[in-house]
Motif scaffolding. Structure first.
Motif, PDB file in Angstrom:
ATOM      1  N   GLU A   1    -152.338   7.916  38.435  1.00  0.00           N
ATOM      2  CA  GLU A   1    -152.577   8.796  37.297  1.00  0.00           C
ATOM      3  C   GLU A   1    -151.356   9.626  36.907  1.00  0.00           C
ATOM      4  O   GLU A   1    -151.179   9.941  35.742  1.00  0.00           O
ATOM      5  CB  GLU A   1    -153.759   9.715  37.603  1.00  0.00           C
ATOM      6  CG  GLU A   1    -155.062   8.947  37.701  1.00  0.00           C
ATOM      7  CD  GLU A   1    -156.219   9.784  38.205  1.00  0.00           C
ATOM      8  OE1 GLU A   1    -156.031  10.983  38.505  1.00  0.00           O
ATOM      9  OE2 GLU A   1    -157.323   9.224  38.324  1.00  0.00           O
ATOM     10  N   ILE A   2    -150.499   9.969  37.866  1.00  0.00           N
ATOM     11  CA  ILE A   2    -149.383  10.873  37.548  1.00  0.00           C
ATOM     12  C   ILE A   2    -148.124  10.143  37.071  1.00  0.00           C
ATOM     13  O   ILE A   2    -147.318  10.729  36.359  1.00  0.00           O
ATOM     14  CB  ILE A   2    -149.053  11.797  38.733  1.00  0.00           C
ATOM     15  CG1 ILE A   2    -148.317  13.023  38.209  1.00  0.00           C
ATOM     16  CG2 ILE A   2    -148.259  11.062  39.814  1.00  0.00           C
ATOM     17  CD1 ILE A   2    -148.341  14.208  39.109  1.00  0.00           C
ATOM     18  N   CYS A   3    -147.964   8.901  37.420  1.00  0.00           N
ATOM     19  CA  CYS A   3    -146.736   8.183  37.060  1.00  0.00           C
ATOM     20  C   CYS A   3    -146.631   8.023  35.542  1.00  0.00           C
ATOM     21  O   CYS A   3    -147.480   7.377  34.916  1.00  0.00           O
ATOM     22  CB  CYS A   3    -146.691   6.817  37.731  1.00  0.00           C
ATOM     23  SG  CYS A   3    -145.180   5.903  37.332  1.00  0.00           S
ATOM     24  N   PRO A   4    -145.594   8.600  34.924  1.00  0.00           N
ATOM     25  CA  PRO A   4    -145.459   8.523  33.462  1.00  0.00           C
ATOM     26  C   PRO A   4    -145.098   7.125  32.961  1.00  0.00           C
ATOM     27  O   PRO A   4    -145.279   6.817  31.784  1.00  0.00           O
ATOM     28  CB  PRO A   4    -144.344   9.513  33.149  1.00  0.00           C
ATOM     29  CG  PRO A   4    -143.531   9.583  34.397  1.00  0.00           C
ATOM     30  CD  PRO A   4    -144.508   9.371  35.524  1.00  0.00           C
ATOM     31  N   ILE A   5    -144.616   6.275  33.849  1.00  0.00           N
ATOM     32  CA  ILE A   5    -144.178   4.935  33.467  1.00  0.00           C
ATOM     33  C   ILE A   5    -145.235   3.872  33.784  1.00  0.00           C
ATOM     34  O   ILE A   5    -145.244   2.806  33.207  1.00  0.00           O
ATOM     35  CB  ILE A   5    -142.848   4.575  34.193  1.00  0.00           C
ATOM     36  CG1 ILE A   5    -141.799   5.658  33.960  1.00  0.00           C
ATOM     37  CG2 ILE A   5    -142.316   3.219  33.768  1.00  0.00           C
ATOM     38  CD1 ILE A   5    -141.445   5.877  32.507  1.00  0.00           C
ATOM     39  N   GLY A   6    -146.140   4.166  34.716  1.00  0.00           N
ATOM     40  CA  GLY A   6    -147.145   3.187  35.124  1.00  0.00           C
ATOM     41  C   GLY A   6    -146.589   2.174  36.103  1.00  0.00           C
ATOM     42  O   GLY A   6    -146.877   0.986  36.003  1.00  0.00           O
TER      43      GLY A   6
END
Length: 74
Positions: free
Chosen positions: A22-27
Protein backbone atom coordinates in the motif's frame (compact mmCIF):
# COMPACT_ATOMS: atom_id res chain seq x y z
CA UNK A 1 20.16 0.29 -9.87
CA UNK A 2 18.63 -0.30 -6.45
CA UNK A 3 18.54 -3.88 -5.17
CA UNK A 4 15.30 -4.63 -3.31
CA UNK A 5 15.22 -7.73 -1.11
CA UNK A 6 12.41 -9.29 0.91
CA UNK A 7 13.30 -11.86 3.58
CA UNK A 8 10.36 -14.23 3.21
CA UNK A 9 11.24 -15.91 6.50
CA UNK A 10 10.58 -12.63 8.33
CA UNK A 11 7.61 -11.50 6.26
CA UNK A 12 4.31 -12.58 7.77
CA UNK A 13 1.13 -13.21 5.83
CA UNK A 14 1.31 -10.57 3.11
CA UNK A 15 -2.41 -10.74 2.41
CA UNK A 16 -3.11 -9.56 5.97
CA UNK A 17 -0.29 -7.02 6.45
CA UNK A 18 -0.14 -5.36 2.99
CA UNK A 19 1.79 -2.35 4.37
CA UNK A 20 4.56 -2.41 1.75
CA UNK A 21 2.04 -3.02 -1.02
CA UNK A 22 0.00 0.00 0.00
CA UNK A 23 2.81 2.49 0.72
CA UNK A 24 5.04 1.95 -2.31
CA UNK A 25 4.43 4.90 -4.68
CA UNK A 26 5.75 2.92 -7.65
CA UNK A 27 4.03 -0.44 -7.02
CA UNK A 28 7.25 -2.44 -6.82
CA UNK A 29 5.76 -5.28 -4.75
CA UNK A 30 3.33 -8.05 -5.63
CA UNK A 31 1.94 -10.95 -3.63
CA UNK A 32 2.70 -14.41 -4.82
CA UNK A 33 1.83 -17.87 -3.47
CA UNK A 34 4.94 -19.46 -1.98
CA UNK A 35 3.65 -22.95 -2.79
CA UNK A 36 2.17 -23.91 -6.12
CA UNK A 37 -1.61 -24.13 -5.95
CA UNK A 38 -3.14 -27.56 -6.40
CA UNK A 39 -6.10 -27.83 -8.80
CA UNK A 40 -9.38 -27.17 -6.99
CA UNK A 41 -7.64 -25.67 -3.92
CA UNK A 42 -7.05 -22.08 -2.84
CA UNK A 43 -3.48 -20.80 -2.91
CA UNK A 44 -1.91 -20.50 0.54
CA UNK A 45 1.26 -19.11 2.10
CA UNK A 46 1.36 -15.84 0.20
CA UNK A 47 4.63 -13.90 0.13
CA UNK A 48 5.67 -10.47 -1.09
CA UNK A 49 8.10 -10.26 -3.99
CA UNK A 50 9.76 -7.17 -5.47
CA UNK A 51 8.50 -7.97 -8.96
CA UNK A 52 9.23 -4.50 -10.34
CA UNK A 53 12.43 -3.80 -8.42
CA UNK A 54 14.01 -2.12 -11.43
CA UNK A 55 11.47 0.71 -11.01
CA UNK A 56 12.34 1.36 -7.35
CA UNK A 57 13.26 5.00 -6.63
CA UNK A 58 14.87 4.26 -3.25
CA UNK A 59 12.43 6.23 -1.07
CA UNK A 60 12.66 3.51 1.66
CA UNK A 61 8.99 3.91 2.61
CA UNK A 62 8.65 0.12 2.48
CA UNK A 63 11.69 -0.38 4.72
CA UNK A 64 10.36 2.11 7.26
CA UNK A 65 6.82 0.71 7.41
CA UNK A 66 7.56 -3.04 7.47
CA UNK A 67 6.74 -4.25 11.02
CA UNK A 68 8.90 -7.37 10.56
CA UNK A 69 11.94 -5.52 9.11
CA UNK A 70 11.84 -7.95 6.20
CA UNK A 71 12.67 -5.46 3.43
CA UNK A 72 16.09 -4.08 2.60
CA UNK A 73 17.47 -1.84 -0.15
CA UNK A 74 21.08 -1.84 -1.33
Amino acid sequence: MINVKVDVKKCGNSLICRKCLEICPIGVFLTYPAVKRKPGKKAENWIVIPALASHCVGCKECVNICPQKAISLN
